[in-house]
Design an enzyme around this catalytic site. Structure first.
Site, PDB file in Angstrom:
ATOM      1  N   ARG A  75       2.859   4.358  -4.542  1.00  0.00           N
ATOM      2  CA  ARG A  75       1.535   4.684  -5.061  1.00  0.00           C
ATOM      3  C   ARG A  75       0.667   5.287  -3.958  1.00  0.00           C
ATOM      4  O   ARG A  75       0.866   5.007  -2.783  1.00  0.00           O
ATOM      5  CB  ARG A  75       0.862   3.417  -5.600  1.00  0.00           C
ATOM      6  CG  ARG A  75       1.625   2.838  -6.789  1.00  0.00           C
ATOM      7  CD  ARG A  75       0.808   1.781  -7.513  1.00  0.00           C
ATOM      8  NE  ARG A  75       0.474   0.657  -6.651  1.00  0.00           N
ATOM      9  CZ  ARG A  75      -0.669  -0.016  -6.738  1.00  0.00           C
ATOM     10  NH1 ARG A  75      -1.573   0.319  -7.637  1.00  0.00           N
ATOM     11  NH2 ARG A  75      -0.915  -1.031  -5.940  1.00  0.00           N
ATOM     12  N   LYS A  92       9.223  -8.364  -1.887  1.00  0.00           N
ATOM     13  CA  LYS A  92       9.311  -7.298  -2.880  1.00  0.00           C
ATOM     14  C   LYS A  92      10.765  -6.865  -3.095  1.00  0.00           C
ATOM     15  O   LYS A  92      11.441  -6.446  -2.170  1.00  0.00           O
ATOM     16  CB  LYS A  92       8.481  -6.122  -2.378  1.00  0.00           C
ATOM     17  CG  LYS A  92       8.321  -4.979  -3.321  1.00  0.00           C
ATOM     18  CD  LYS A  92       7.084  -4.227  -2.889  1.00  0.00           C
ATOM     19  CE  LYS A  92       6.977  -2.867  -3.520  1.00  0.00           C
ATOM     20  NZ  LYS A  92       5.668  -2.260  -3.171  1.00  0.00           N
ATOM     21  N   ARG A 123      -2.993  -8.459  -2.115  1.00  0.00           N
ATOM     22  CA  ARG A 123      -2.350  -9.082  -0.953  1.00  0.00           C
ATOM     23  C   ARG A 123      -2.640 -10.577  -0.941  1.00  0.00           C
ATOM     24  O   ARG A 123      -3.674 -11.004  -1.439  1.00  0.00           O
ATOM     25  CB  ARG A 123      -2.880  -8.478   0.354  1.00  0.00           C
ATOM     26  CG  ARG A 123      -2.520  -7.013   0.554  1.00  0.00           C
ATOM     27  CD  ARG A 123      -1.094  -6.882   1.045  1.00  0.00           C
ATOM     28  NE  ARG A 123      -0.720  -5.499   1.255  1.00  0.00           N
ATOM     29  CZ  ARG A 123      -0.153  -4.706   0.353  1.00  0.00           C
ATOM     30  NH1 ARG A 123       0.102  -5.170  -0.854  1.00  0.00           N
ATOM     31  NH2 ARG A 123       0.173  -3.473   0.645  1.00  0.00           N
TER      32      ARG A 123
END
Ligand code: ATP
Length: 249
Positions: free
Chosen positions: A48, A113, A247
């Site tokens: 992104r 992730k 975050r």
């Protein structure tokens, strides 16, 4: 069988700049509805807001799907979150444990992730809009790739080795193509509960970071449009995907 009916062109490549860029270019020429492109390696894999997605040869399952909607961009509200739910359903078919979602559209596993999703739009966005759904899932990503990844990541082989790549790719398409077909009717309402059950951060202290600003507060999950609800200083603030990153506080 439903997937076969929905699938347009299927393109399998060793190497490409970015599968999203290629499918987007097709959509912009009015082609590419239902097209799916897989690439073993992306030399300019996209994240992104201009960030990059590490996808060296043999490091994962990287693909993009093109889809044309008859209707404006409001049809796509919450779609990136629903795509995350679809990815978790495909992983669940193989018994992959500890899968969670991080707003707006990452698949997490054990606090790291595992996969990223990137939606890109094309079309006039009022009467017709097209979307590219890009997915990068780490499967066999070399440790050396860490140099280019500025947040904790994990690889499927470490969590649940031995899943056939083709089987997994097929399951991902079996989840995603029918989702794209029905999304204009179902909307995010059909996915919100599933999303919240997998939410890694709900109830936790988080930071919301934009290019210029940062907010801290408690993550209160998502509303029925997929916006993130942050509780801070006695009030609530909503954030929409595409603008900001979440975050841990
Ligand atoms: P944010 O990371 O800001 O929350 P995001 O997770 O949506 O947003 P993306 O733009 O989807 O981030 O992905 C790009 C970011 O993901 C990169 O800046 C990098 O930190 C990380 N990244 C890049 N390649 C990989 C990969 N193969 N596996 C895990 N993370 C990666």
């Amino acid at each position: 069988p439903r997937t076969q009916a929905l699938l347009g062109e299927l393109i399998l490549l060793d190497r490409v700049d970015s599968t999203n860029a290629q499918i987007l270019a097709r959509l912009e020429k009015g082609r590419g509805h239902g097209a799916v492109m897989f690439a073993e390696q992306q030399t300019a894999g996209r994240g992104r807001r201009g960030r990059s997605w590490a996808s060296p040869f043999g490091g994962g399952i990287n693909f993009s799907i093109g889809w044309q909607f008859n209707g404006g961009v409001q049809l796509l509200e919450g779609l990136s979150l629903a795509v995350g739910v679809a990815l978790t359903r495909a992983l669940a078919e193989f018994g992959v444990p500890d899968i969670r979602l991080k707003w707006p559209n990452d698949v997490w596993c054990r606090g790291r992730k595992l996969a990223g999703v990137l939606l890109e739009l094309s079309g006039d966005l009022t009467d017709r809009c097209a979307v590219v759904v890009g997915v990068g899932l780490n499967v066999g990503l070399p440790e050396a790739s860490s140099e280019n990844i500025d947040q904790p990541w994990i690889d499927l082989n470490r969590v649940h080795p031995g899943i056939g790549r083709n089987d997994l790719a097929a399951s991902l398409l079996n989840q995603l193509l029918p989702l794209l077909e029905t999304y204009p009717v179902e909307g995010f309402a059909a996915y919100r509960e599933a999303w919240q059950q997998l939410d890694q951060f709900s109830g936790r202290s988080v930071r919301i970071v934009s290019a210029r600003q940062e907010w801290t507060g408690v993550d209160r999950g998502v509303d029925d449009t997929g916006a993130l609800i942050l509780e801070a200083d006695g009030g609530v603030k909503r954030f929409y995907g595409g603008e900001v990153s979440l975050r841990e506080a």
